[in-house]
Design a protein around this motif. Structure first.
Motif, PDB file in Angstrom:
ATOM      1  N   ALA A 180      64.935 -23.982 -21.428  1.00  0.00           N
ATOM      2  CA  ALA A 180      63.962 -24.300 -22.482  1.00  0.00           C
ATOM      3  C   ALA A 180      62.735 -25.051 -21.928  1.00  0.00           C
ATOM      4  O   ALA A 180      62.044 -25.279 -23.017  1.00  0.00           O
ATOM      5  CB  ALA A 180      64.434 -24.487 -23.511  1.00  0.00           C
ATOM      6  N   ALA A 181      62.672 -25.585 -20.519  1.00  0.00           N
ATOM      7  CA  ALA A 181      61.554 -26.457 -19.864  1.00  0.00           C
ATOM      8  C   ALA A 181      61.444 -26.082 -18.731  1.00  0.00           C
ATOM      9  O   ALA A 181      62.215 -25.474 -17.989  1.00  0.00           O
ATOM     10  CB  ALA A 181      62.319 -27.719 -20.628  1.00  0.00           C
ATOM     11  N   PHE A 182      60.482 -27.371 -18.395  1.00  0.00           N
ATOM     12  CA  PHE A 182      60.407 -27.442 -16.326  1.00  0.00           C
ATOM     13  C   PHE A 182      60.431 -28.585 -16.356  1.00  0.00           C
ATOM     14  O   PHE A 182      60.576 -29.450 -16.757  1.00  0.00           O
ATOM     15  CB  PHE A 182      58.682 -27.451 -16.567  1.00  0.00           C
ATOM     16  N   VAL A 183      61.676 -28.457 -15.682  1.00  0.00           N
ATOM     17  CA  VAL A 183      62.373 -30.036 -15.025  1.00  0.00           C
ATOM     18  C   VAL A 183      61.793 -30.983 -13.902  1.00  0.00           C
ATOM     19  O   VAL A 183      62.622 -29.367 -12.449  1.00  0.00           O
ATOM     20  CB  VAL A 183      64.368 -29.652 -14.996  1.00  0.00           C
ATOM     21  N   VAL A 184      61.777 -31.786 -13.610  1.00  0.00           N
ATOM     22  CA  VAL A 184      61.747 -32.295 -12.528  1.00  0.00           C
ATOM     23  C   VAL A 184      62.485 -33.472 -11.714  1.00  0.00           C
ATOM     24  O   VAL A 184      63.004 -33.990 -12.388  1.00  0.00           O
ATOM     25  CB  VAL A 184      60.289 -33.259 -12.113  1.00  0.00           C
ATOM     26  N   PHE A 185      63.235 -32.595 -10.993  1.00  0.00           N
ATOM     27  CA  PHE A 185      64.514 -33.764 -10.074  1.00  0.00           C
ATOM     28  C   PHE A 185      64.178 -34.481  -9.097  1.00  0.00           C
ATOM     29  O   PHE A 185      63.728 -33.886  -7.673  1.00  0.00           O
ATOM     30  CB  PHE A 185      65.505 -32.568  -9.886  1.00  0.00           C
ATOM     31  N   ASP A 186      63.675 -35.896  -9.353  1.00  0.00           N
ATOM     32  CA  ASP A 186      62.691 -36.543  -8.860  1.00  0.00           C
ATOM     33  C   ASP A 186      63.663 -37.862  -8.272  1.00  0.00           C
ATOM     34  O   ASP A 186      64.246 -38.168  -8.610  1.00  0.00           O
ATOM     35  CB  ASP A 186      61.687 -37.460 -10.143  1.00  0.00           C
ATOM     36  N   GLY A 187      64.155 -37.248  -7.178  1.00  0.00           N
ATOM     37  CA  GLY A 187      64.838 -37.766  -5.623  1.00  0.00           C
ATOM     38  C   GLY A 187      64.027 -39.411  -5.448  1.00  0.00           C
ATOM     39  O   GLY A 187      65.161 -40.410  -4.846  1.00  0.00           O
ATOM     40  N   GLY A 188      62.986 -39.208  -4.883  1.00  0.00           N
ATOM     41  CA  GLY A 188      61.919 -40.292  -4.730  1.00  0.00           C
ATOM     42  C   GLY A 188      62.264 -41.644  -5.877  1.00  0.00           C
ATOM     43  O   GLY A 188      62.791 -42.987  -5.410  1.00  0.00           O
ATOM     44  N   ASN A 189      62.480 -41.508  -6.664  1.00  0.00           N
ATOM     45  CA  ASN A 189      61.833 -42.163  -7.731  1.00  0.00           C
ATOM     46  C   ASN A 189      63.471 -42.408  -8.684  1.00  0.00           C
ATOM     47  O   ASN A 189      63.278 -43.174  -9.793  1.00  0.00           O
ATOM     48  CB  ASN A 189      60.788 -42.363  -8.497  1.00  0.00           C
ATOM     49  N   LYS A 190      64.452 -41.550  -8.536  1.00  0.00           N
ATOM     50  CA  LYS A 190      65.408 -41.212  -9.456  1.00  0.00           C
ATOM     51  C   LYS A 190      65.002 -41.218 -11.036  1.00  0.00           C
ATOM     52  O   LYS A 190      65.354 -42.046 -11.254  1.00  0.00           O
ATOM     53  CB  LYS A 190      66.123 -42.284  -8.897  1.00  0.00           C
ATOM     54  N   GLN A 191      64.380 -40.317 -11.275  1.00  0.00           N
ATOM     55  CA  GLN A 191      64.147 -40.070 -12.154  1.00  0.00           C
ATOM     56  C   GLN A 191      63.828 -38.474 -12.941  1.00  0.00           C
ATOM     57  O   GLN A 191      64.304 -37.518 -12.051  1.00  0.00           O
ATOM     58  CB  GLN A 191      62.641 -40.521 -12.481  1.00  0.00           C
ATOM     59  N   LEU A 192      64.215 -37.977 -13.611  1.00  0.00           N
ATOM     60  CA  LEU A 192      64.577 -36.750 -14.135  1.00  0.00           C
ATOM     61  C   LEU A 192      62.977 -36.758 -14.587  1.00  0.00           C
ATOM     62  O   LEU A 192      63.385 -37.541 -16.265  1.00  0.00           O
ATOM     63  CB  LEU A 192      65.578 -36.120 -15.192  1.00  0.00           C
ATOM     64  N   GLY A 193      62.105 -35.385 -15.280  1.00  0.00           N
ATOM     65  CA  GLY A 193      61.044 -35.146 -15.838  1.00  0.00           C
ATOM     66  C   GLY A 193      61.174 -33.751 -16.109  1.00  0.00           C
ATOM     67  O   GLY A 193      62.277 -33.228 -16.194  1.00  0.00           O
ATOM     68  N   TRP A 194      60.624 -33.811 -17.670  1.00  0.00           N
ATOM     69  CA  TRP A 194      61.372 -32.590 -19.035  1.00  0.00           C
ATOM     70  C   TRP A 194      59.607 -32.230 -19.495  1.00  0.00           C
ATOM     71  O   TRP A 194      58.903 -33.024 -20.014  1.00  0.00           O
ATOM     72  CB  TRP A 194      62.498 -33.002 -19.859  1.00  0.00           C
ATOM     73  N   ALA A 195      59.752 -31.063 -19.201  1.00  0.00           N
ATOM     74  CA  ALA A 195      58.501 -30.912 -20.001  1.00  0.00           C
ATOM     75  C   ALA A 195      58.088 -28.790 -20.394  1.00  0.00           C
ATOM     76  O   ALA A 195      59.422 -28.823 -20.499  1.00  0.00           O
ATOM     77  CB  ALA A 195      57.215 -30.314 -19.468  1.00  0.00           C
TER      78      ALA A 195
ATOM     79  N   ALA B 123      73.363 -32.033  -6.637  1.00  0.00           N
ATOM     80  CA  ALA B 123      73.706 -33.224  -6.814  1.00  0.00           C
ATOM     81  C   ALA B 123      73.558 -34.610  -5.359  1.00  0.00           C
ATOM     82  O   ALA B 123      73.095 -33.822  -4.724  1.00  0.00           O
ATOM     83  CB  ALA B 123      74.561 -33.392  -7.381  1.00  0.00           C
ATOM     84  N   PHE B 124      73.782 -35.513  -5.878  1.00  0.00           N
ATOM     85  CA  PHE B 124      74.371 -36.406  -4.672  1.00  0.00           C
ATOM     86  C   PHE B 124      74.818 -36.263  -3.641  1.00  0.00           C
ATOM     87  O   PHE B 124      76.088 -35.767  -3.800  1.00  0.00           O
ATOM     88  CB  PHE B 124      73.272 -37.953  -5.426  1.00  0.00           C
ATOM     89  N   SER B 125      74.620 -37.111  -2.820  1.00  0.00           N
ATOM     90  CA  SER B 125      75.027 -36.818  -1.272  1.00  0.00           C
ATOM     91  C   SER B 125      76.666 -37.434  -0.944  1.00  0.00           C
ATOM     92  O   SER B 125      77.786 -37.193  -0.990  1.00  0.00           O
ATOM     93  CB  SER B 125      74.526 -36.705  -0.023  1.00  0.00           C
ATOM     94  N   SER B 126      76.575 -38.264  -2.536  1.00  0.00           N
ATOM     95  CA  SER B 126      77.465 -38.914  -2.884  1.00  0.00           C
ATOM     96  C   SER B 126      79.394 -38.136  -3.217  1.00  0.00           C
ATOM     97  O   SER B 126      80.326 -39.350  -2.810  1.00  0.00           O
ATOM     98  CB  SER B 126      77.822 -40.001  -3.307  1.00  0.00           C
TER      99      SER B 126
ATOM    100  N   ASP C 135      70.820 -42.032 -13.543  1.00  0.00           N
ATOM    101  CA  ASP C 135      71.966 -42.863 -13.402  1.00  0.00           C
ATOM    102  C   ASP C 135      72.788 -41.771 -12.246  1.00  0.00           C
ATOM    103  O   ASP C 135      73.618 -40.820 -12.813  1.00  0.00           O
ATOM    104  CB  ASP C 135      72.961 -43.098 -14.364  1.00  0.00           C
ATOM    105  N   ASN C 136      72.625 -42.290 -11.063  1.00  0.00           N
ATOM    106  CA  ASN C 136      73.458 -41.357 -10.022  1.00  0.00           C
ATOM    107  C   ASN C 136      74.627 -41.924  -9.867  1.00  0.00           C
ATOM    108  O   ASN C 136      75.066 -42.010  -8.648  1.00  0.00           O
ATOM    109  CB  ASN C 136      72.514 -40.943  -8.680  1.00  0.00           C
ATOM    110  N   SER C 137      75.127 -42.949 -10.097  1.00  0.00           N
ATOM    111  CA  SER C 137      76.190 -43.368 -10.443  1.00  0.00           C
ATOM    112  C   SER C 137      77.696 -43.164  -9.689  1.00  0.00           C
ATOM    113  O   SER C 137      78.697 -42.959  -8.948  1.00  0.00           O
ATOM    114  CB  SER C 137      76.641 -44.674 -11.077  1.00  0.00           C
TER     115      SER C 137
END
Ligand code: 0EO
Length: 325
Positions: free
Chosen positions: A308-323, A128-131, A188-190
């Motif tokens: 059930a998915a292939f999940v991209v944890f994109d820290g650079g663009n702060k987005q999640l990808g699901w396929a 998760a995020f270092s915060s 949202d990593n708040s």
């Protein structure tokens, strides 16, 4: 740089463990990669013998690259009530060929009973995020945060599988690991988590993508309407969850990610995954992989959804990808 490591399921997909090399010479420990927390902590020679039950332990004194982070301590407690605490070393950590030279390795001086009982896991690697890292007085970075600047792409992917070895990749997207296209949605990593919003039966659900949580926990309304399709399904207080006859054929469970204009993508959890496991040895009654989040206060898309998915944890663009896969 990039890395790729196998994720092996334990105890009917209850958790997934990955081999991690720590120190010089390398000590390999099986760790639970957890996108729901941000501490890398391990059973160690500092853990009381009475609390070690066959787990592989980290011995900082036999690592020439280990350096005590003087004055640093950590203390963590998880959603399931388990906890651990201890001291901190900086040492070399390698995951699937990807090395971070000065990673905070949190050595346990105390672990709660459920960790002692889980003989297959030597600790956690937080993603998760270092915060929300618990080291004090100076908070430490996760392995991914330390590795990110050196990665070919600032992301990692999770490809967990039912009853079979899956994979975490760091720094690249393996196009052969999924089908169709990847649907992205903002993170949202708040709260320090990989928070996102999905749509279930037309209802928006805001939750977290958490590899360290076994099941899916969603709002009551969604859960009750799902189990209303299963004859004999009911909420059972002694099991603290929905149970049903093990022979039931469970409906698939789908959610949409990245909706809006492009229609986004749909993740379909096969009904067989929702038939999680028998509640007792008789095998008559089974426990659901989809449960209510009402006692948690946050919705969690855990391993039942992630596998059930292939999940991209994109820290650079702060987005999640699901396929799909
Ligand atoms: C410390 C904070 C900064 C972050 C912290 N984060 C979390 O609690 C979520 C996080 O993903 C934690 C990480 C887990 C802690 C316990 C060990 C395994 C990892 N998830 C959790 O705390 C959720 C607990 C899991 O769902 C357990 C995991 C488990 C696996 C094997 C054996 C026992 C227990 N599964 C589990 O209970 O499976 C059943 C229901 C089938 C029995 C929090 O929100 O408080």
């Amino acid at each position: 740089d990039s890395g790729s490591v196998t994720a092996s399921p334990r105890q009917q997909d209850t958790e997934y463990l990955c081999p991690v090399q720590i120190g010089s010479p390398a000590q390999t420990l099986p760790l639970d990669f957890d996108t729901g927390s941000s501490d890398l902590w391990v059973f160690s020679t500092d853990t009381p013998r009475s609390e070690v039950n066959g787990q592989t332990v980290y011995d900082a004194s036999s690592s020439s690259s280990a350096k005590r982070l003087s004055g640093a301590t950590w203390k963590i407690s998880y959603g399931d009530g388990s906890s651990s605490s201890g001291i901190v070393y900086l040492d070399t950590v390698t995951v699937g060929g990807l090395t971070v030279s000065r990673q905070a390795v949190e050595a346990a001086k105390q672990v709660s009973s459920s960790f002692s009982r889980d003989t297959s896991s030597s600790g956690l690697l937080g993603l998760a995020f270092s915060s929300i890292n618990t080291v004090s007085p100076n908070q430490q970075k996760t392995f991914f945060d330390n590795a990110m600047p050196h990665l070919d792409a600032p992301l990692f992917t999770a490809d967990l599988k039912h009853n079979a070895d899956g994979r975490y990749n760091f720094g690249y997207i393996d196009k052969s690991a999924y089908t169709g296209s990847i649907s992205y949605t903002p993170v949202d990593n708040s709260q320090g988590f990989w928070g996102f919003t999905a749509t279930v039966d037309g209802t928006d659900v805001t939750g977290i993508a958490d590899t360290g949580t076994t099941l899916i926990y969603l709002p009551d309304s969604i859960v009750t309407s799902y189990y209303s399709q299963v004859s004999g399904a009911r909420y059972d207080s002694s099991n603290a969850g929905y149970i049903f006859p093990c022979g039931s054929s469970m409906p698939d469970f789908s959610f949409n990610v990245g909706g809006g204009g492009g229609g986004g993508g749909t993740v379909t959890v096969p009904g067989s995954y929702v038939n999680f496991a028998p509640t007792d040895q008789t095998g008559q009654t089974c426990f659901g992989g989809l449960q209510s989040d009402s006692s948690i206060g946050i919705s969690i898309f855990g391993d039942i959804a992630l596998k059930a998915a292939f999940v991209v944890f994109d820290g650079g663009n702060k987005q999640l990808g699901w396929a799909a896969k």
